[in-house]
Scaffold this active site. Structure first.
Site, short mmCIF file in Angstrom:
data_model
loop_
_atom_site.label_atom_id
_atom_site.label_comp_id
_atom_site.label_asym_id
_atom_site.label_seq_id
_atom_site.Cartn_x
_atom_site.Cartn_y
_atom_site.Cartn_z
N ASP A 17 -9.59 1.67 1.27
CA ASP A 17 -8.12 1.59 1.68
C ASP A 17 -7.32 2.66 1.47
OD1 ASP A 17 -8.29 -1.14 2.59
OD2 ASP A 17 -8.09 -1.93 0.49
N SER A 57 -12.17 1.75 9.32
CA SER A 57 -13.46 2.35 9.67
C SER A 57 -13.53 2.27 11.20
CB SER A 57 -14.54 1.51 9.01
OG SER A 57 -14.43 0.30 9.36
N GLU A 74 0.79 -1.33 0.05
CA GLU A 74 -0.03 0.01 -0.02
C GLU A 74 1.06 1.32 0.02
OE1 GLU A 74 -3.15 0.37 2.76
OE2 GLU A 74 -3.87 -1.73 2.50
N GLU A 95 -9.92 0.10 -3.30
CA GLU A 95 -9.78 -1.13 -2.16
C GLU A 95 -8.77 -2.02 -2.77
OE1 GLU A 95 -11.91 -0.87 0.30
OE2 GLU A 95 -11.31 -2.93 1.35
#
Lengths: 129, 129
Positions: free
Chosen positions: B40, B31, B11, B53
């Site tokens: 994400d 969340s 990521e 995502e």
């Protein structure tokens, strides 16, 4: 409750306010090992994008470091969003200020309860301005 | 390295790719206790807003639960952004698919290496489309 928990709770409460008004909002994971600028919260709808650095305090003033404000501005510029700082003074509602409304004192910017009262936007002002 | 660490690293690598191209991007905190939909990653510039995502896998397929995709769509609708899923297959570059390009198998959506190859966008495609 720890200061950190209170801070997280306050941020979640703010996220909730956005969703109530049909804005999508999310908290950031923090810049982590990337070292890229990263606001605390982004919120958007079909018309506007807000980029927020938020703090709460039990004092009558709150400081934002120069670097925080510079990074908020840098993120907002690329993101194409409007940068604001949000402050929640103890037992008060959130207030929001544009970066132009912050007062610099050299190494940091300060928001006093007096500045907040004079120039601050309420949450409703923020999303309707 | 744990699967979770590999995921976070992947990521961060993706965040880095956006910044390299002068997009501002950030990872979400998840969340948490809010239970609001939360992608994400969000990335934006002055023209576009992407809501992602993302997953990585060492298998030749990856599943997305119906609920994940519904929430991604819901967030994107309010946020005013374009929803995509991103998958990083082992030793391959990231590929991105629109939600229309996912294949449903009842309770979840699946992306196989074959679907990814046929319909997937490269990172460059994603930011230039």
């Amino acid at each position: 409750m720890s200061t950190k928990s209170r801070g997280s709770n306050a941020e979640r409460n703010l996220i909730h306010k956005f969703w109530e008004k049909n804005w999508a909002a999310m908290r950031s994971a923090g810049s982590g090992s990337n070292h890229y600028p990263c606001p605390d919260i982004v919120a958007s709808n079909n018309l506007r994008k807000l980029v927020l650095e938020v703090k709460l305090t039990t004092e009558d003033k709150k400081y934002f470091m120069d670097k925080e404000i510079e990074e908020l501005q840098e993120f907002a510029n690329l993101f194409g969003g409007e940068p604001y700082v949000g402050i929640k003074f103890f037992r008060k509602d959130w207030v929001f200020l544009t970066l132009e409304d912050l007062e610099s004192s050299g190494k940091h910017f300060v928001v006093t309860t007096e500045i907040a009262q004079r120039r601050g936007l309420s949450f409703e002002d923020l999303i309707n301005c």
